[in-house]
Design an enzyme around this catalytic site. Structure first.
Site, short mmCIF file in Angstrom:
data_model
loop_
_atom_site.label_atom_id
_atom_site.label_comp_id
_atom_site.label_asym_id
_atom_site.label_seq_id
_atom_site.Cartn_x
_atom_site.Cartn_y
_atom_site.Cartn_z
N ASP A 8 0.88 -1.15 0.00
CA ASP A 8 0.00 0.00 0.00
C ASP A 8 0.93 1.22 0.00
O ASP A 8 2.07 1.12 0.42
CB ASP A 8 -0.87 -0.04 1.26
CG ASP A 8 -1.74 1.18 1.38
OD1 ASP A 8 -2.25 1.66 0.35
OD2 ASP A 8 -1.92 1.68 2.52
N ARG A 9 0.45 2.36 -0.47
CA ARG A 9 1.35 3.50 -0.57
C ARG A 9 1.26 4.46 0.63
O ARG A 9 2.20 4.54 1.42
CB ARG A 9 1.08 4.26 -1.88
CG ARG A 9 2.24 5.15 -2.27
CD ARG A 9 1.91 6.04 -3.44
NE ARG A 9 1.08 7.16 -3.03
CZ ARG A 9 0.62 8.09 -3.86
NH1 ARG A 9 0.87 8.01 -5.15
NH2 ARG A 9 -0.08 9.09 -3.40
N ASP A 10 0.14 5.14 0.77
CA ASP A 10 0.03 6.18 1.80
C ASP A 10 -0.06 5.55 3.19
O ASP A 10 -0.91 4.70 3.43
CB ASP A 10 -1.20 7.06 1.52
CG ASP A 10 -1.16 7.63 0.11
OD1 ASP A 10 -0.11 8.15 -0.29
OD2 ASP A 10 -2.18 7.54 -0.60
N HIS A 19 -4.94 17.07 6.81
CA HIS A 19 -5.37 18.23 6.02
C HIS A 19 -6.29 19.09 6.88
O HIS A 19 -7.45 18.75 7.09
CB HIS A 19 -6.10 17.76 4.75
CG HIS A 19 -5.23 16.95 3.85
ND1 HIS A 19 -4.35 17.52 2.95
CD2 HIS A 19 -5.06 15.61 3.72
CE1 HIS A 19 -3.70 16.57 2.31
NE2 HIS A 19 -4.11 15.40 2.75
N GLN A 60 -6.41 5.32 -5.02
CA GLN A 60 -6.12 6.76 -5.08
C GLN A 60 -7.34 7.51 -5.59
O GLN A 60 -7.39 7.92 -6.76
CB GLN A 60 -4.88 7.01 -5.97
CG GLN A 60 -3.57 6.52 -5.39
CD GLN A 60 -3.12 7.30 -4.16
OE1 GLN A 60 -3.40 8.49 -4.05
NE2 GLN A 60 -2.43 6.63 -3.24
N CYS A 97 -5.96 2.21 -8.29
CA CYS A 97 -7.40 2.34 -8.56
C CYS A 97 -7.76 3.80 -8.36
O CYS A 97 -7.58 4.35 -7.28
CB CYS A 97 -8.22 1.47 -7.61
SG CYS A 97 -9.99 1.88 -7.70
N CYS A 112 -15.94 -0.58 -9.06
CA CYS A 112 -14.99 -1.30 -9.91
C CYS A 112 -14.52 -2.60 -9.22
O CYS A 112 -14.88 -2.86 -8.08
CB CYS A 112 -13.78 -0.41 -10.17
SG CYS A 112 -12.95 0.03 -8.63
N LYS A 116 -9.47 -1.72 -3.47
CA LYS A 116 -9.32 -2.59 -2.30
C LYS A 116 -10.49 -2.33 -1.34
O LYS A 116 -10.88 -1.18 -1.22
CB LYS A 116 -7.97 -2.32 -1.59
CG LYS A 116 -6.77 -2.69 -2.44
CD LYS A 116 -5.45 -2.40 -1.72
CE LYS A 116 -5.13 -0.91 -1.68
NZ LYS A 116 -3.82 -0.59 -1.06
N ASP A 141 -1.57 -0.56 5.84
CA ASP A 141 -1.93 -0.02 7.15
C ASP A 141 -3.43 0.01 7.38
O ASP A 141 -3.89 0.57 8.37
CB ASP A 141 -1.34 1.38 7.33
CG ASP A 141 -1.96 2.40 6.40
OD1 ASP A 141 -2.54 1.98 5.36
OD2 ASP A 141 -1.88 3.61 6.70
ZN LIG Z 1 -10.98 0.78 -9.36
#
Ligand SMILES: [Zn+2]
Length: 197
Positions: A8-10, A19, A60, A97, A112, A116, A141
């Protein structure tokens, strides 16, 4: 066949951002907000040394939710890759995604198969890159990362703390990860110790 560590990225590769304006914790929305988490380049080098491909699989929905433009998304994506390469850690592939079921951008409003906890991104990567999923790992995470990894037939590692709110939900959803680690570098030593050569 190849084996892979799906990341996973973030929150795993780069820090999550608070934010203030929107009052949410989310992905970075600008390049300036981007910060690679300590130990990540080292962890990626360890994975490569023991024969794993490194593949980012990430929801994303920031473009769909109008938090950022496609151009900014691309700039952030490229910046992460460049930053890692400059520290000797390259990513073999990335699968994103961009959809969201409640997207504000009509073209991205979709239920879709790749978002995930569905395993679509992992399955697609495995097909294209000849990866054997049962000897591969999904590291994330979030609950959805663990679910996606399990749904794809991978072993799973949660980056987080034991006794968390998330862990209670994981029990309820029957989505316990195989291991829980505090960060990716710790996950690297778990995978190294459980590596089937
Ligand atoms: Zn997707």
């Amino acid at each position: 066949m190849e084996k892979a560590v799906f990341l996973d990225r973030d929150g795993v590769v780069n820090e999550l951002i608070y934010h203030r304006e929107q009052g949410i914790i989310d992905s970075p929305f600008t390049v300036a907000q981007l910060q690679i988490i300590d130990g990540v380049p080292e962890a990626i080098r360890i994975f490569h040394d023991i024969g794993y491909k490194i593949i980012i699989v990430s929801n994303q929905p920031g473009i769909a939710k109008k938090h950022m433009s496609m151009k900014t998304f691309e700039a952030i994506r490229q910046h992460i890759i460049d930053e890692l390469i400059s520290k000797g850690a390259n990513i073999d592939a990335e699968y994103y995604c961009l959809h969201h079921p409640q997207a504000k951008v009509p073209e991205l409003k979709e239920v879709c198969d790749c978002r995930k906890p569905k395993p679509g991104l992992i399955i697609k990567a495995a097909g294209e890159l000849d990866i054997e999923l049962k000897v591969s790992w999904m590291v994330g995470d979030g609950l959805t990362d663990i679910q996606a990894g399990k749904n794809a037939g991978c072993k799973t590692i949660l980056i987080g703390k034991e006794k968390c709110e998330l862990c209670r939900r994981m029990e309820q959803e029957n989505a316990r990860p195989d291991f829980i680690c505090e960060n990716l570098l710790q996950a690297a030593s778990v995978i190294k110790n459980n590596n089937i050569p």
